[in-house]
Write an enzyme that holds these catalytic residues in place. Structure first.
Site, PDB file in Angstrom:
ATOM      1  N   HIS A 471       0.829  -1.207   0.000  1.00 17.65           N
ATOM      2  CA  HIS A 471       0.000   0.000   0.000  1.00 17.65           C
ATOM      3  C   HIS A 471       0.868   1.263   0.000  1.00 17.65           C
ATOM      4  O   HIS A 471       0.650   2.180  -0.803  1.00 17.65           O
ATOM      5  CB  HIS A 471      -0.915   0.000   1.230  1.00 17.65           C
ATOM      6  CG  HIS A 471      -1.849   1.166   1.287  1.00 17.65           C
ATOM      7  ND1 HIS A 471      -3.161   1.092   0.867  1.00 17.65           N
ATOM      8  CD2 HIS A 471      -1.670   2.450   1.719  1.00 17.65           C
ATOM      9  CE1 HIS A 471      -3.742   2.270   1.027  1.00 17.65           C
ATOM     10  NE2 HIS A 471      -2.862   3.110   1.546  1.00 17.65           N
ATOM     11  N   GLU A 472       1.856   1.287   0.893  1.00 23.06           N
ATOM     12  CA  GLU A 472       2.695   2.489   0.995  1.00 23.06           C
ATOM     13  C   GLU A 472       3.607   2.633  -0.223  1.00 23.06           C
ATOM     14  O   GLU A 472       3.883   3.756  -0.669  1.00 23.06           O
ATOM     15  CB  GLU A 472       3.519   2.449   2.290  1.00 23.06           C
ATOM     16  CG  GLU A 472       2.700   2.341   3.566  1.00 23.06           C
ATOM     17  CD  GLU A 472       1.639   3.423   3.703  1.00 23.06           C
ATOM     18  OE1 GLU A 472       1.804   4.506   3.112  1.00 23.06           O
ATOM     19  OE2 GLU A 472       0.631   3.184   4.397  1.00 23.06           O
TER      20      GLU A 472
END
Length: 832
Positions: A471-472
């Protein structure tokens, strides 16, 4: 009627008049003082002025957009008769001695909404001085001074011009502006020369103080006699100090009880760290020299891997820079006693093979020319295009070093490679990952060149850690390299990152397509359940993906007077000032509507196009729009132009706007799709396991012999982490579960050793069924998983059980000093 902003629950004002003057570069020279809990020093800002302010809100080539409200007025305290032609480069005699000028902190109350006539940069000079407005909050500004760049010899070598003695002040001012413009617009190939000159200019002594004023949200600077932005000093130094309670940075202790400070992703962004221009359109580069205790590590959003230089006993200096223009809100710093987690062989032969295979795939695709401003872009560098695994490091407190080496560090190359295989060139040349203190308010936060992760991702097996990493990492493209022009369109960042976390993670695991599809659908069901619950318990205005505007501009607090901005999203005032709707609303901070509705919109579009073609489009989209600001309509228009067959299926832009962006509640297409996920094979497996547990619970209640017989006869299957989350959610819907069932459930799945998502549901079951023997698990979760614990405090209080309420208050007392301020405020309202 003027709205009276309440900083705890209202809109976030962006006061900077970026349509008049725009910061192109920052040079920060700061020192970190742990004893006083302040950061002090100076920042030098390099500006360019704008001839036509409204053009600045048109970065993607759209028609100019001007909104005639929300222009910021400032009361001028000193305005002697003068004009631009006779105002010297450094003021009259280099010093302003008027006693009414403010050279300290002055708290004033100022309006946000005003008429267009209050703007301080008009076509014809008026009677009032031009005022430079910077976003600023919780800073002690000590002095503002003009800097004369003409004393730097290299400036005049840029275009062969040189200074002459006896030049008029007007001509001298014009030459200085011209020289700075040449410096700021040097071609990308000359970036080293440019940065060297930036540093030289930043070290020139000030040549005259500039009067300034402050209010709660801004710093206002003027030069007496200067009526227009183009004649205002283009090189300004600000001496200042942060405040211990400023909310851009967090002073706390790490998990090994060592002091640290870091930017925590505050709702007010970095304006309590340094005076800046916060609107996203203010894309700038920066250089930062940070002094800190010699035993500390300094991490910062910079392209280089800095090394400490001892400048005096006990103090070291760290220097970072960036050449890619970014919004000031993305600047990130962390200073503490962390240590690097390393593997014995940090770059294995397996990683080398991953790099080779990915490089071959990337080279097969054509590279488009860049559309952004000139800078040394990685997308045009062949070596960067084939670099699947960028250099990366992991830092953690001493007590988490081994866990980081075991869980986090081995996952990074696989997640980076997976991202590269999908989207191509990594926008940033390196990545530092930091395990931040327990009080961090989310599971992760991405910034240029640096990522913060919560300690919660290290618990359990590698699933949650891998998902969060993906996600990051996705934010490197969506949110950082490609930004939202309007901050209320968070879905452009969070919805995209949520969609691609699934794609990256399945690639990192090398799942066959069938398995990947099944896991996508399982995740979709989990997110659907979360979205449905959130929409049932939130205000309609917080459920839309594009900003709503008050119909009555001067009384936006009146309920029921809002409408979607639609195509006018992203508009600002003539000065460039604007408001981030609900930017300071604490409820919004914990909402995931933009994550979830945005994800479902992207998933819906994928179903219309087909995953293979859809992902290829995103690679093209990234190549075309990186280093630019976009709005929802930019993405959607490009998509429909690329796939005209979508229109032939009857799907139009207006339909997408209406169903997904501008309406509260659940989008109609999502209602039609959600039932299908219940038929997913992985979901069916969970349903069968839930049925066993319900049957087990019924038998368990009927006596000891039946209980033993039930335990002997029932065989429960192994399930995936996401399946286990869904299983516990289904069991939460049961009215009653016996203590014996709960004990058996915990023992069968070792719930206390699972990841934070699983343990959160386990804690919900404990609270719902008042399983007192397991209250220690709830206590442990609230102390170690603060990023996810806010909801549990509410559950403990709502049942009005004295023991549960006592548990909530006891946990809060033990961790409140290390809690994130926003989380702390929300929990205080729940329990006090």
């Amino acid at each position: 009627m003027e709205p009276n902003l309440d900083p705890s629950k209202d809109d976030l004002p962006l006061r900077a008049n970026t349509n008049h003057m725009l910061v192109k570069h920052y040079v920060l020279d700061l020192a970190v003082h742990f004893q006083r809990k302040v950061i002090s020093g100076n920042i030098v800002l390099f500006f360019e002025s704008r001839k036509d302010g409204h053009k600045l809100c048109n970065p993607a080539g759209r028609e100019p957009c001007v909104q005639t409200v929300s222009c910021f007025p400032v009361t001028t305290t000193y305005s002697p008769p003068s004009d631009a032609s006779n105002a010297g480069a450094c003021g009259s005699g280099g010093k302003d001695t008027d006693k009414n000028c403010n050279h300290g902190n002055m708290e004033t109350t100022s309006r946000i909404f005003s008429s267009k006539k209050d703007c301080r940069d008009t076509a014809e000079p008026g009677n009032e001085d031009f005022v430079l407005v910077l976003d600023c909050c919780d800073l002690s500004v000590l002095k503002v001074e003009e800097v004369d760049a003409t004393v730097v010899p290299g400036i005049w070598d840029l275009d062969g011009q040189c200074t002459e003695d006896g030049l008029s002040q007007e001509r001298s001012n014009r030459q200085q502006r011209h020289a700075l413009h040449k410096l700021e617009t040097l071609p990308a190939r000359s970036w080293r020369e440019q940065h060297d000159l930036f540093l030289q200019c930043s070290r020139v002594p000030g040549c005259g103080e500039l009067p300034f004023e402050m209010d709660s949200w801004s710093l206002q600077i003027r030069k007496p006699g200067i009526k227009r932005a183009r004649y205002f000093p283009h090189l300004v130094r600000i001496w200042y100090e942060t405040k211990p309670d400023g909310t851009s940075v967090r002073w706390t202790k790490d998990q090994s009880t060592r002091p640290c400070v870091y930017t925590m992703g505050s709702p007010i962004n970095n304006r309590a760290l340094f005076p800046c221009q916060e609107p996203p359109v203010a894309m700038s580069t920066w250089q930062a020299n940070i002094q800190a205790p010699a035993e500390c590590l300094v991490l910062l959003s910079g392209e280089n891997t800095a090394e400490p230089v001892q400048i005096k006993e006990g103090v070291s200096s760290w220097f970072y820079y960036v050449t890619m223009p970014m919004p000031a809100s993305t600047f990130t710093i962390a200073v503490g006693h962390w240590i690097e987690a390393k593997l014995e062989d940090s770059f294995t032969s397996q990683e080398d093979s991953l790099l080779t295979s990915s490089a071959e795939e990337t080279c097969s695709s054509s590279q488009l020319p860049c559309s952004h401003m000139d800078y040394p872009c990685r997308f045009q560098k062949p070596a960067a295009q084939v670099q699947a695994v960028i250099p990366h490091r992991v830092f953690a407190p001493h007590c988490l070093k081994e866990k980081s080496q075991e869980i986090l560090l081995p996952l990074l190359p696989h997640c980076l490679t997976a991202a590269h295989s999908v989207l191509g060139t990594h926008p940033f040349p390196r990545l530092d990952v930091l395990l931040v203190p327990a009080g961090f308010s989310s599971l992760g936060m991405a910034s240029p060149h640096i990522m913060f992760l919560s300690q919660s991702v290290l618990a359990g097996k590698k699933h949650l850690c891998g998902v969060r990493l993906c996600h990051e990492i996705a934010h490197a493209w969506f949110g950082l390299a490609i930004g939202a022009q309007d901050w209320t369109e968070e879905w452009i960042s969070e919805g995209f990152a949520t969609f691609f976390e699934d794609v990256f993670w399945s690639n990192a695991q090398k799942l066959p397509q069938k398995e990947a599809t099944e896991q996508y659908e399982l995740k979709a069901l989990l997110r659907w359940r979360r979205l449905r619950e959130e929409l049932q318990n939130s205000e309609e205005e917080l459920q839309v993906l594009r900003r709503w505007t008050a119909l009555h501009v001067f009384d936006s607090s009146v309920p029921g007077l809002y409408k979607p901005n639609r195509e006018q999203t992203g508009e600002v005032s003539p000065s460039g000032a604007s408001l981030v709707k609900h930017g300071l609303n604490p409820s919004k901070i914990f909402m995931q509507v933009h994550y979830l509705k945005g994800y479902f919109l992207l998933r819906f579009l994928s179903s219309k196009i087909g995953e293979e073609h859809y992902l290829k489009f995103f690679r093209l989209f990234v190549q075309k729009t990186h280093s630019q600001l976009i709005l929802s309509q930019d993405f959607l228009q490009m998509l429909l132009e690329k796939f005209p067959e979508i229109k032939r299926q009857g799907l139009t832009l207006d339909m997408i706007y209406e169903d997904w962006l501008d309406s509260p509640g659940i989008p109609k297409p999502l209602l039609e799709e959600s039932d299908a996920w219940l038929e997913n094979q992985l979901v069916q497996e969970v349903k069968r396991e839930v049925a066993k547990w319900i049957q087990f619970n019924q038998r368990n209640r009927k006596g000891t012999k039946r209980k033993r017989r039930a335990e002997e006869q029932v065989i429960f299957k192994e399930v995936l982490p996401d399946q286990l989350v869904l299983l516990l959610e289904f069991l939460l819907e049961e009215e009653s579960l016996s203590v014996g069932t709960l004990r058996w459930l915990e023992g069968r799945y070792c719930l206390c050793e699972q990841d934070a998502e699983v343990r959160h549901r386990w804690c919900e079951l404990i609270v719902k069924h008042k399983h007192t023997a397991a209250y220690k698990d709830v206590e442990q979760f609230l102390k170690t998983d603060q990023a996810m614990g806010v909801y549990l405090y509410g559950e403990l209080m709502v049942h009005e059980d004295a023991r549960q309420q006592g548990l909530a208050k006891s946990c809060f007392r033990s961790v409140h000093e290390e809690m994130d301020p926003t989380s702390k405020k929300v929990v205080e309202e729940m329990i006090l």
